[in-house]
Design a protein around this motif. Structure first.
Motif, PDB file in Angstrom:
ATOM      1  N   LEU A 194       0.828  -1.209   0.000  1.00  0.00           N
ATOM      2  CA  LEU A 194       0.000   0.000   0.000  1.00  0.00           C
ATOM      3  C   LEU A 194       0.862   1.258   0.000  1.00  0.00           C
ATOM      4  O   LEU A 194       0.537   2.234  -0.687  1.00  0.00           O
ATOM      5  N   LEU A 195       1.943   1.238   0.750  1.00  0.00           N
ATOM      6  CA  LEU A 195       2.849   2.382   0.751  1.00  0.00           C
ATOM      7  C   LEU A 195       3.439   2.593  -0.643  1.00  0.00           C
ATOM      8  O   LEU A 195       3.520   3.725  -1.128  1.00  0.00           O
ATOM      9  N   GLU A 196       3.824   1.505  -1.296  1.00  0.00           N
ATOM     10  CA  GLU A 196       4.337   1.632  -2.657  1.00  0.00           C
ATOM     11  C   GLU A 196       3.265   2.174  -3.603  1.00  0.00           C
ATOM     12  O   GLU A 196       3.565   2.999  -4.481  1.00  0.00           O
ATOM     13  N   ALA A 197       2.035   1.768  -3.417  1.00  0.00           N
ATOM     14  CA  ALA A 197       0.960   2.225  -4.296  1.00  0.00           C
ATOM     15  C   ALA A 197       0.691   3.712  -4.142  1.00  0.00           C
ATOM     16  O   ALA A 197       0.528   4.432  -5.132  1.00  0.00           O
ATOM     17  N   VAL A 198       0.644   4.216  -2.921  1.00  0.00           N
ATOM     18  CA  VAL A 198       0.412   5.654  -2.745  1.00  0.00           C
ATOM     19  C   VAL A 198       1.643   6.450  -3.186  1.00  0.00           C
ATOM     20  O   VAL A 198       1.519   7.545  -3.742  1.00  0.00           O
ATOM     21  N   THR A 199       2.814   5.889  -2.995  1.00  0.00           N
ATOM     22  CA  THR A 199       4.035   6.534  -3.482  1.00  0.00           C
ATOM     23  C   THR A 199       4.018   6.588  -5.005  1.00  0.00           C
ATOM     24  O   THR A 199       4.375   7.610  -5.605  1.00  0.00           O
ATOM     25  N   TYR A 200       3.588   5.513  -5.644  1.00  0.00           N
ATOM     26  CA  TYR A 200       3.441   5.494  -7.099  1.00  0.00           C
ATOM     27  C   TYR A 200       2.516   6.630  -7.543  1.00  0.00           C
ATOM     28  O   TYR A 200       2.844   7.391  -8.462  1.00  0.00           O
ATOM     29  N   ALA A 201       1.365   6.745  -6.911  1.00  0.00           N
ATOM     30  CA  ALA A 201       0.407   7.789  -7.286  1.00  0.00           C
ATOM     31  C   ALA A 201       1.030   9.176  -7.132  1.00  0.00           C
ATOM     32  O   ALA A 201       0.882  10.038  -8.008  1.00  0.00           O
ATOM     33  N   ASP A 202       1.748   9.387  -6.056  1.00  0.00           N
ATOM     34  CA  ASP A 202       2.370  10.683  -5.785  1.00  0.00           C
ATOM     35  C   ASP A 202       3.533  10.957  -6.734  1.00  0.00           C
ATOM     36  O   ASP A 202       3.680  12.065  -7.247  1.00  0.00           O
ATOM     37  N   MET A 203       4.346   9.956  -6.972  1.00  0.00           N
ATOM     38  CA  MET A 203       5.580  10.158  -7.739  1.00  0.00           C
ATOM     39  C   MET A 203       5.405  10.034  -9.254  1.00  0.00           C
ATOM     40  O   MET A 203       6.379  10.132  -9.994  1.00  0.00           O
ATOM     41  N   THR A 204       4.172   9.821  -9.717  1.00  0.00           N
ATOM     42  CA  THR A 204       3.920   9.798 -11.160  1.00  0.00           C
ATOM     43  C   THR A 204       2.844  10.810 -11.556  1.00  0.00           C
ATOM     44  O   THR A 204       2.323  10.760 -12.664  1.00  0.00           O
ATOM     45  N   THR A 205       2.541  11.729 -10.654  1.00  0.00           N
ATOM     46  CA  THR A 205       1.553  12.767 -10.911  1.00  0.00           C
ATOM     47  C   THR A 205       2.178  14.124 -10.628  1.00  0.00           C
ATOM     48  O   THR A 205       2.682  14.368  -9.533  1.00  0.00           O
ATOM     49  N   GLY A 206       2.148  14.999 -11.620  1.00  0.00           N
ATOM     50  CA  GLY A 206       2.704  16.341 -11.453  1.00  0.00           C
ATOM     51  C   GLY A 206       1.776  17.248 -10.674  1.00  0.00           C
ATOM     52  O   GLY A 206       0.610  16.892 -10.411  1.00  0.00           O
ATOM     53  N   PRO A 207       2.258  18.427 -10.307  1.00  0.00           N
ATOM     54  CA  PRO A 207       1.443  19.378  -9.540  1.00  0.00           C
ATOM     55  C   PRO A 207       0.134  19.769 -10.234  1.00  0.00           C
ATOM     56  O   PRO A 207      -0.835  20.116  -9.577  1.00  0.00           O
ATOM     57  N   ASP A 208       0.111  19.678 -11.577  1.00  0.00           N
ATOM     58  CA  ASP A 208      -1.100  20.023 -12.322  1.00  0.00           C
ATOM     59  C   ASP A 208      -1.981  18.806 -12.607  1.00  0.00           C
ATOM     60  O   ASP A 208      -2.967  18.898 -13.331  1.00  0.00           O
ATOM     61  N   GLY A 209      -1.614  17.657 -12.052  1.00  0.00           N
ATOM     62  CA  GLY A 209      -2.408  16.444 -12.211  1.00  0.00           C
ATOM     63  C   GLY A 209      -2.037  15.579 -13.398  1.00  0.00           C
ATOM     64  O   GLY A 209      -2.641  14.528 -13.591  1.00  0.00           O
ATOM     65  N   THR A 210      -1.067  16.001 -14.181  1.00  0.00           N
ATOM     66  CA  THR A 210      -0.669  15.193 -15.331  1.00  0.00           C
ATOM     67  C   THR A 210       0.181  14.008 -14.895  1.00  0.00           C
ATOM     68  O   THR A 210       0.933  14.088 -13.922  1.00  0.00           O
ATOM     69  N   HIS A 211       0.042  12.919 -15.647  1.00  0.00           N
ATOM     70  CA  HIS A 211       0.860  11.728 -15.402  1.00  0.00           C
ATOM     71  C   HIS A 211       2.234  11.964 -16.001  1.00  0.00           C
ATOM     72  O   HIS A 211       2.353  12.481 -17.105  1.00  0.00           O
ATOM     73  N   LEU A 212       3.262  11.620 -15.250  1.00  0.00           N
ATOM     74  CA  LEU A 212       4.623  11.783 -15.759  1.00  0.00           C
ATOM     75  C   LEU A 212       5.542  10.728 -15.170  1.00  0.00           C
ATOM     76  O   LEU A 212       5.232  10.123 -14.149  1.00  0.00           O
ATOM     77  N   PRO A 213       6.678  10.500 -15.826  1.00  0.00           N
ATOM     78  CA  PRO A 213       7.626   9.502 -15.308  1.00  0.00           C
ATOM     79  C   PRO A 213       8.186   9.930 -13.954  1.00  0.00           C
ATOM     80  O   PRO A 213       8.335  11.126 -13.674  1.00  0.00           O
ATOM     81  N   VAL A 214       8.517   8.959 -13.141  1.00  0.00           N
ATOM     82  CA  VAL A 214       9.030   9.235 -11.800  1.00  0.00           C
ATOM     83  C   VAL A 214      10.270  10.122 -11.849  1.00  0.00           C
ATOM     84  O   VAL A 214      10.436  11.006 -10.997  1.00  0.00           O
ATOM     85  N   GLU A 215      11.130   9.918 -12.830  1.00  0.00           N
ATOM     86  CA  GLU A 215      12.348  10.728 -12.915  1.00  0.00           C
ATOM     87  C   GLU A 215      12.008  12.207 -13.125  1.00  0.00           C
ATOM     88  O   GLU A 215      12.644  13.082 -12.526  1.00  0.00           O
ATOM     89  N   ARG A 216      10.999  12.476 -13.948  1.00  0.00           N
ATOM     90  CA  ARG A 216      10.587  13.873 -14.171  1.00  0.00           C
ATOM     91  C   ARG A 216       9.954  14.456 -12.916  1.00  0.00           C
ATOM     92  O   ARG A 216      10.178  15.602 -12.575  1.00  0.00           O
ATOM     93  N   ARG A 217       9.173  13.656 -12.228  1.00  0.00           N
ATOM     94  CA  ARG A 217       8.537  14.126 -10.979  1.00  0.00           C
ATOM     95  C   ARG A 217       9.597  14.470  -9.946  1.00  0.00           C
ATOM     96  O   ARG A 217       9.525  15.507  -9.283  1.00  0.00           O
ATOM     97  N   LEU A 218      10.594  13.617  -9.804  1.00  0.00           N
ATOM     98  CA  LEU A 218      11.662  13.889  -8.837  1.00  0.00           C
ATOM     99  C   LEU A 218      12.432  15.145  -9.237  1.00  0.00           C
ATOM    100  O   LEU A 218      12.743  15.986  -8.373  1.00  0.00           O
ATOM    101  N   SER A 219      12.710  15.307 -10.513  1.00  0.00           N
ATOM    102  CA  SER A 219      13.399  16.514 -10.981  1.00  0.00           C
ATOM    103  C   SER A 219      12.576  17.760 -10.689  1.00  0.00           C
ATOM    104  O   SER A 219      13.111  18.788 -10.259  1.00  0.00           O
ATOM    105  N   GLU A 220      11.276  17.656 -10.918  1.00  0.00           N
ATOM    106  CA  GLU A 220      10.372  18.786 -10.670  1.00  0.00           C
ATOM    107  C   GLU A 220      10.412  19.197  -9.202  1.00  0.00           C
ATOM    108  O   GLU A 220      10.453  20.381  -8.875  1.00  0.00           O
ATOM    109  N   ILE A 221      10.424  18.236  -8.313  1.00  0.00           N
ATOM    110  CA  ILE A 221      10.492  18.546  -6.876  1.00  0.00           C
ATOM    111  C   ILE A 221      11.829  19.192  -6.545  1.00  0.00           C
ATOM    112  O   ILE A 221      11.883  20.222  -5.856  1.00  0.00           O
ATOM    113  N   LEU A 222      12.905  18.619  -7.032  1.00  0.00           N
ATOM    114  CA  LEU A 222      14.244  19.145  -6.732  1.00  0.00           C
ATOM    115  C   LEU A 222      14.438  20.555  -7.282  1.00  0.00           C
ATOM    116  O   LEU A 222      15.149  21.362  -6.670  1.00  0.00           O
ATOM    117  N   GLU A 223      13.793  20.869  -8.394  1.00  0.00           N
ATOM    118  CA  GLU A 223      13.893  22.216  -8.978  1.00  0.00           C
ATOM    119  C   GLU A 223      13.250  23.276  -8.088  1.00  0.00           C
ATOM    120  O   GLU A 223      13.626  24.439  -8.141  1.00  0.00           O
TER     121      GLU A 223
END
Length: 145
Positions: A82-111
């Motif tokens: 369940l933790l992995e599932a909610v992490t998946y939802a969080d880490m593959t969704t951008g601030p505007d709700g679009t689906h994106l790869p985890v690497e892009r999501r992590l980059s977006e946060i770090l920026e």
């Protein structure tokens, strides 16, 4: 894929960042503040509170903030799937709700955070585990298809 736990996951996906609300700030650590609010004000299911409290590498950030003992003392870690599932939802969704790869999501946060910021450090430290959680869910989704 989650059967009778699907509603729990959906609720945690919607509510995982509730602790960012200025009205809920207690510790300044949104997973803990959100989970406390859900438990204290709404008497939410403890599993939901646990998922909110521990989502997306929260233990690493709690350690950076000196709140790890408090987090672990108040909220048991949720089941890994369940933790992995909610992490998946969080880490593959951008601030505007679009689906994106985890690497892009992590980059977006770090920026959004300077390298010396504790959120930047936390995301950097937890990135391997966050990517692994996303990959695990992707594998389970592919297997279920």
């Amino acid at each position: 894929m989650l059967g009778d736990e699907a509603d729990l996951l959906e609720a945690s996906a919607w509510l995982h960042d509730i602790g960012y609300s200025p009205d809920l700030v207690g510790t300044g650590f949104h997973p803990l503040d959100g989970a406390r609010h859900l438990r204290g004000v709404h008497q939410a299911d403890e599993r939901l509170c646990s998922l909110v409290a521990h989502h997306s590498g929260a233990t690493v950030e709690a350690e950076e903030r000196g709140l790890l003992d408090l987090l672990k003392g108040e909220f048991e870690p949720p089941p890994e799937h369940l933790l992995e599932a909610v992490t998946y939802a969080d880490m593959t969704t951008g601030p505007d709700g679009t689906h994106l790869p985890v690497e892009r999501r992590l980059s977006e946060i770090l920026e959004r955070y300077a390298p010396e910021d504790l959120v930047h450090r936390s995301i950097t430290r937890s990135s391997p585990a966050l990517k692994a959680a996303v990959r695990n869910v992707e594998r389970r989704l592919a297997d279920a298809a």
